[in-house]
Scaffold this motif. Sequence first.
Motif, PDB file in Angstrom:
ATOM      1  N   ALA A 163     -20.774  80.296 -52.956  1.00 29.37           N
ATOM      2  CA  ALA A 163     -20.959  79.351 -54.068  1.00 29.37           C
ATOM      3  C   ALA A 163     -21.181  80.073 -55.383  1.00 29.37           C
ATOM      4  CB  ALA A 163     -22.129  78.418 -53.770  1.00 29.37           C
ATOM      5  N   ASP A 167     -16.799  77.591 -58.432  1.00 27.05           N
ATOM      6  CA  ASP A 167     -17.463  76.404 -58.942  1.00 27.05           C
ATOM      7  C   ASP A 167     -17.411  75.281 -57.903  1.00 27.05           C
ATOM      8  OD1 ASP A 167     -14.799  75.964 -59.011  1.00 27.05           O
ATOM      9  OD2 ASP A 167     -14.703  75.275 -61.092  1.00 27.05           O
ATOM     10  N   LEU A 168     -18.018  74.146 -58.251  1.00 25.64           N
ATOM     11  CA  LEU A 168     -18.152  73.041 -57.301  1.00 25.64           C
ATOM     12  C   LEU A 168     -16.796  72.448 -56.932  1.00 25.64           C
ATOM     13  CD1 LEU A 168     -20.007  71.157 -55.697  1.00 25.64           C
ATOM     14  CD2 LEU A 168     -20.174  69.707 -57.727  1.00 25.64           C
ATOM     15  N   PHE A 172     -15.203  72.216 -53.253  1.00 24.58           N
ATOM     16  CA  PHE A 172     -14.797  70.932 -52.690  1.00 24.58           C
ATOM     17  C   PHE A 172     -13.346  70.973 -52.216  1.00 24.58           C
ATOM     18  CE2 PHE A 172     -12.936  66.680 -53.333  1.00 24.58           C
ATOM     19  CZ  PHE A 172     -13.714  65.965 -52.439  1.00 24.58           C
TER      20      PHE A 172
END
Length: 237
Positions: A163, A167-168, A172
């Motif tokens: 992580a 990035d998120l 995802f």
Amino acid sequence: MSDNWELSPPPSPPKVLVDLPQNESSPPQVVHPQNESVWAVDLMKDMVTWRRKQLNVFTLLAATSAWTAIEIYQYNFITITSYIAIAAAVCLFFWGNIHRLLKKEAPDLSELEISEEAAIGCANSVRRKCEEGVRLMFRVSVESEWFVFAGAVVSLYLLSLLAGQFDLLTLFFMGVVGGLTLPVIYAKNEGRIRGFGEVVRIKSRRFYSMAEDKFQMMKNKITAAGRGKEIKEKKME
């Protein structure tokens, strides 16, 4: 007047009428909110096992398009959401007007409504998932063997390192792609993966037993040395 109170029967669970294709003589079918969560679980199983290939391909294309637009072309998330909302509004506008011109009646939008039972069922499903996560954490931390706990800690540590590099949205996207591809790879190589896992488990148990024996030997030596000092001190006295 008599003061006898009669207990009313308990209320029955809420029911949802679902318009399913049926014969004219058959009564409307009744579906409980619990069946909606079961349907969601079945849908996820079908997607993981690629039984609904069109839905899987659409999900991969949507995730890839979103990641490409935001990460490569540097579009903002709010901008993309606004464009999608504008396109949906325009399509619905033309669809509604064409529907009125052809059928001379307003389109039926009752199927787009979210019922109260569906919302309650979704909330209960989220609550159950949270409770299962808490129980799983307790079992791994307290009740499981040491290598299960060590594996969970190492996995979380590797996830934190991963992580830190992405990035998120990228995480995802990687989760969606991995969730739709890794189960298929596991199903094709299930025997090899289980055999490798069993070998790792046997070796870890042997290492644990060896480490425990050495620790016990060191503990016995320390205890014996302490007793020897106490005996010498008593003799000196």
